[in-house]
Design an enzyme around this catalytic site. Structure first.
Site, short mmCIF file in Angstrom:
data_model
loop_
_atom_site.label_atom_id
_atom_site.label_comp_id
_atom_site.label_asym_id
_atom_site.label_seq_id
_atom_site.Cartn_x
_atom_site.Cartn_y
_atom_site.Cartn_z
CB CYS A 2 60.38 -37.52 -12.52
SG CYS A 2 61.73 -38.63 -12.88
NE ARG A 27 54.53 -36.77 -14.41
CZ ARG A 27 54.24 -36.62 -15.71
NH1 ARG A 27 52.98 -36.69 -16.10
NH2 ARG A 27 55.18 -36.43 -16.58
CD1 TRP A 73 59.44 -45.42 -12.63
CD2 TRP A 73 60.85 -44.92 -14.30
NE1 TRP A 73 59.63 -46.56 -13.37
CE2 TRP A 73 60.50 -46.29 -14.39
CE3 TRP A 73 61.72 -44.39 -15.23
CZ2 TRP A 73 61.01 -47.12 -15.39
CZ3 TRP A 73 62.22 -45.22 -16.22
CH2 TRP A 73 61.87 -46.57 -16.29
CG ASN A 99 59.99 -35.78 -16.10
OD1 ASN A 99 60.57 -36.86 -16.21
ND2 ASN A 99 58.81 -35.55 -16.65
N GLY A 100 63.24 -36.03 -17.14
CA GLY A 100 63.72 -36.25 -18.50
C GLY A 100 65.08 -36.91 -18.48
CD GLU A 477 45.54 -54.12 -22.02
OE1 GLU A 477 46.59 -54.04 -22.69
OE2 GLU A 477 45.33 -53.44 -21.00
CE LYS A 481 46.20 -53.02 -17.57
NZ LYS A 481 46.63 -52.71 -18.88
CD GLU A 484 50.25 -52.68 -16.50
OE1 GLU A 484 51.11 -51.79 -16.54
OE2 GLU A 484 49.22 -52.65 -17.19
CG HIS A 500 53.27 -73.63 -34.43
ND1 HIS A 500 53.45 -74.58 -35.41
CD2 HIS A 500 51.97 -73.23 -34.57
CE1 HIS A 500 52.35 -74.73 -36.12
NE2 HIS A 500 51.44 -73.90 -35.63
CE LYS A 595 47.75 -43.96 -16.50
NZ LYS A 595 47.09 -45.25 -16.81
C1 AGP Z 1 49.30 -49.84 -19.46
O1 AGP Z 1 48.65 -50.63 -18.47
C2 AGP Z 1 50.71 -49.55 -19.13
N1 AGP Z 1 50.79 -48.82 -17.92
C3 AGP Z 1 51.54 -48.98 -20.26
O2 AGP Z 1 51.75 -50.05 -21.12
C4 AGP Z 1 50.93 -47.83 -21.10
O3 AGP Z 1 49.82 -48.28 -21.83
C5 AGP Z 1 52.00 -47.37 -22.09
O4 AGP Z 1 53.07 -46.84 -21.34
C6 AGP Z 1 51.51 -46.33 -23.09
O5 AGP Z 1 51.09 -45.20 -22.40
P1 AGP Z 1 50.22 -44.09 -23.22
O6 AGP Z 1 48.94 -44.74 -23.61
O7 AGP Z 1 50.04 -42.97 -22.23
O8 AGP Z 1 51.04 -43.69 -24.42
#
Ligand code: AGP
Length: 600
Positions: A2, A27, A73, A99-100, A477, A481, A484, A500, A595
Site C-alpha cells: 500500500c 502501489r 492493496w 502498509n504491511g 516475459e 506482460k 498482467e 509434450h 507495483k
Molecule cells: C512486472 O511486470 C510485474 N509487475 C511484477 O512481476 C514485478 O516484476 C515483480 O513484482 C518484482 O518486482 P521487483 O522487480 O520490484 O522486485
C-alpha cells in the site's frame, strides 16, 4: 504494497495528502482514505476505489494542517469502505494507516482485545485498538504506541494521529518502506520519496524497528527502547518531471519509449574515463570469489535473471542458478561452498526477495542487489548495489527496468570476464549502442504492433509465446506482460516442449507468438511453429534481420545474438500494451496488482 503519506505543518494538509496518494496509487489502488485533525477533532474520509473517488468524498470546508493518508492493496479483508484505511480505535481517539502484514494479529486480538468489537476484517485495526487499550491504562500516546510496536510480528509502515494532540504524527517502520521528509515549518511521511517530491526532496531513511515522533519543526527517531537515533538526511535524486506522464496516454508507453535513453544512460554511467566499461572493484572481486552465483528475483525480474544467467556463464564462465524468491526462501537448494547472491528488484522492496536476503546474510554469504531505487531496502541491506539508472518506473507492468537489468547484467558479466582474462569476440559498449538504436526503430514501429495486437489478440481467450534458448526466456516475459495488463491467459513455452502435452490446448486460431532470433535454433523453432499450425494455430513469427523468412510477421533489427533479448522484448511489450488498450483495460494499474509487492 500500500502507500502511506502524512503531513504536519502550516498549510492545509488535504490537497498535499491527496496529491501524494495520487503519486503512490501505483502501489495499490483498491481503496483510499485520509484523516485530518483540527480543533474540531479528527475528520476521516475514505472510499473503495481510486483516489479520484476519495477526492470526491473529501469535505473541502474542513481545514486541517495535520493529516495522514493511505492507498490500499488488500491483504486482509476485501476491498471495501469499511476495510479501507485509516482505521480508528473504539473511542475514535486514535487514527492509523498501515502498509504491511501483522502476522500475529489474530493472537493479539484474542489475548488483548477480546472485549473490543472490531469494525473491519483487517489486521491493521488491532494496532490502533491496542494503542487505545494501553493509553486507557494510563500510558502516554508515545508509550502506548511503543508498547504496541513491541508486540507486533510482521511488516509495518505506520502513521498514527491522536485527536488530543494536533501537533504530532507517530510513525513506525518494520520491513515495509517508509521515509520522513523534512521541510521548513513542516515535515512529511511517505512510502517513497515520489509521493512528497512536490513539497520536499530532503528525506531521512528509517530502519526496521524504529519509531519516529514527527512534529512540524522537529523529527525524533527512536529505537523501541526509546533511545534517540541521529541520522543524516539525503536528497532524493528524483526529478518531478520523471514522475509525470507528459503527453503520453499511459506511463507504460512512456516507459517503453524511454528504453533507448535508459540504455545510453547506463552505458554512460558504467563507463570509465578511458571509455571502458567499469564495475566497482569490490563487486568484481566478489564475483570472482564465488564458485556459483545465485540470482534470486520475482516476476519480470526473475525473467531478466534467466537471461542474466546466460550472460554471466557465457562472458564470465561462472556457473549461475536462477530462483524464484518466494520459493527459494522456503526451499533452499544445497548451496555451493562459495556462493554469491544477486537480487534483481526494480523496486528494491519486494518482500519475497528481501526475506531471502535476510536468510543468506544470516548464513554469512555475500549479496549484490541490482535495483532501480537507491536507498531501497534490498539495496541498503545487501553488501553491494548496482543501480539501473532507469528513472522512476510507475506503470505496474515493468518494461524499462527489465531491459535495464539485462544491460547491467551484461556489463557485470563482461567486466568480470575481462578480470578473469576472458575477452569477448565483440565490443559490448558498441553493441549496447546498437541495441539502443534498434530500440528506437522498434519504438517507432508502434502501428505495426498495434496491428498485430488487433489481428491476433482482439478476441482470443489465450495465447502462447514460444522460443528456444534465450528466446524462451523472452517468451516468458512476453506472456507475463500480456497476462498482467490485458488479462488474456498467456503462457511462455520452450518451443520444443509444447508437443509434450500442452499442444493439446491448441485449437483453430490459437495465437502463437514465436521468437526466432537465434541462428542455431532458427530451423528448430520454425519446425515447432509448423507443429502448432498443423493443429490450427495462428502463428506470429518475430525474427531478426539475417534470420528472417517470408513467413515472418515482424523482423527486428540485427544486434549481437547474445543481446537479442534487450530488443526482442520491445515487440512483446508493445503488443501487450495495445492488446490491453483494445480491451479497455487499465494499462498502468491492472486489476489485483500493485507495483511493489511488499508483502510475502
Ligand atoms: C512486472 O511486470 C510485474 N509487475 C511484477 O512481476 C514485478 O516484476 C515483480 O513484482 C518484482 O518486482 P521487483 O522487480 O520490484 O522486485
Amino acid at each position: 504494497m500500500c502507500g502511506i503519506v502524512g503531513y504536519i505543518g502550516y498549510n492545509d494538509s488535504k490537497e498535499i495528502l491527496l496529491k501524494g496518494l495520487e503519486k503512490l496509487e501505483y502501489r495499490g489502488y483498491d481503496s483510499a482514505g485520509i484523516a485530518v485533525i483540527n480543533n474540531e477533532g479528527v475528520h476521516v474520509f475514505k472510499e473503495k476505489g481510486r483516489i479520484v473517488d476519495l477526492r470526491a468524498a473529501v469535505d473541502t470546508n474542513v481545514e486541517a494542517s495535520t493529516g495522514i493518508g493511505h492507498t490500499r492493496w488488500a491483504t486482509h479483508g476485501v476491498p471495501s469502505k469499511t476495510n479501507s484505511h485509516p482505521h480508528q480505535s473504539a473511542s475514535g481517539r486514535f487514527t492509523l494507516v498501515h502498509n504491511g502484514v501483522i502476522e500475529n494479529y489474530d493472537l493479539l486480538k484474542r489475548e488483548y482485545l477480546q472485549n473490543v468489537s472490531m469494525k473491519s476484517e483487517t489486521d491493521t485495526e488491532i494496532i490502533v485498538q491496542l494503542v487505545e487499550l494501553f493509553a486507557n491504562d494510563g500510558l502516554s500516546t508515545e508509550e502506548a504506541f511503543r508498547k504496541t510496536l513491541t508486540l507486533l510480528h510482521g511488516s509495518y509502515a505506520l502513521a498514527l494521529i491522536d485527536n488530543q494532540d494536533q501537533e504530532t504524527i507517530y510513525v513506525a517502520k518494520n520491513k515495509s518502506p517508509l521515509l520522513v521528509g523534512l521541510g521548513f515549518g513542516f515535515n512529511v511521511v511517505a512510502s517513497d520519496a515520489m509521493a512528497m517530491l512536490q513539497v520536499t526532496d530532503k528525506y531521512v531513511e528509517l530502519m526496521d524497528k524504529e519509531m519516529v515522533i514527527v512534529k512540524k519543526d522537529e523529527v525524533t527517531i527512536q529505537n523501541l527502547d526509546g533511545e534517540v537515533i541521529n541520522r543524516e538526511p539525503y536528497t532524493a535524486e528524483l526529478d518531478a518531471s520523471d514522475i509525470e506522464k507528459g503527453t503520453y496516454p499511459h506511463y507504460m508507453l512512456k516507459e517503453i519509449d524511454e528504453q533507448p535513453a535508459v540504455m545510453r544512460k547506463i552505458i554512460q554511467n558504467y563507463q570509465d574515463q578511458n571509455g571502458e566499461l567499469k564495475i566497482d572493484a569490490n563487486i568484481v572481486s566478489a564475483m570472482n570469489d564465488a564458485d556459483r552465483i545465485y540470482i534470486v528475483a520475482a516476476g519480470t525480474s526473475y525473467h531478466s535473471g534467466l537471461v542474466g544467467k546466460q550472460f554471466i556463464e557465457e562472458m564470465a564462465q561462472i556457473p549461475v542458478e536462477v530462483h524464484i524468491s518466494s520459493e527459494f526462501g522456503y526451499n533452499m537448494p544445497l548451496l555451493s561452498k562459495k556462493p554469491l547472491f544477486i537480487f534483481l528488484s526494480q523496486s528494491g522492496e519486494t518482500a519475497d526477495s528481501r526475506q531471502v536476503l535476510v536468510q543468506v546474510k544470516e548464513m554469512g554469504h555475500k549479496s549484490l542487489t541490482i535495483t532501480n531505487v537507491p536507498g531501497s531496502t534490498l539495496s541498503r541491506e545487501a553488501d553491494y548495489t548496482l543501480l539501473l539508472h532507469a528513472g522512476p518506473e510507475i506503470a505496474v507492468a515493468s518494461t524499462k527496468a527489465y531491459t535495464a537489468q539485462l544491460a547491467v547484467l551484461a556489463i557485470l558479466a563482461e567486466v568480470t570476464g575481462k578480470s578473469r582474462g576472458l575477452e569477448l569476440s565483440f565490443s559490448l559498449i558498441q553493441e549496447l549502442g546498437i541495441v539502443a538504436n534498434a530500440m528506437d526503430v522498434l519504438c517507432d514501429s508502434k502501428e505495426e504492433f498495434e496491428a498485430i495486437a488487433r489481428e491476433y489478440l482482439a478476441t482470443t481467450r489465450n495465447c502462447f509465446f514460444i522460443g528456444r534458448g534465450i528466446d524462451y526466456y523472452v517468451g516468458l516475459e512476453g506472456a507475463l506482460k500480456l497476462k498482467e495488463i490485458s488479462y488474456i491467459q498467456a503462457e511462455g513455452f520452450a518451443g520444443g516442449e509444447l508437443k509434450h502435452g500442452t499442444i493439446a490446448l491448441i485449437e483453430d486460431g490459437t495465437p502463437i507468438i514465436a521468437l526466432a532470433t537465434q541462428g542455431f535454433v532458427n530451423l528448430s523453432i520454425r519446425g515447432n511453429v509448423k507443429e502448432v499450425v498443423a493443429r490450427g494455430a495462428n502463428p506470429c513469427i518475430i525474427s531478426m534481420e539475417g534470420l528472417n523468412m517470408d513467413e515472418d510477421r515482424f523482423v527486428i533489427p540485427e544486434v549481437h545474438q547474445t543481446l537479442t533479448p534487450l530488443i526482442s522484448v520491445v515487440p512483446m511489450q508493445l503488443i501487450s500494451y495495445y492488446a490491453a488498450l483494445h480491451r479497455d483495460c487499465d494499462v498502468d494499474k491492472p486489476r489485483n496488482l500493485a507495483k511493489s509487492v511488499t508483502v510475502e
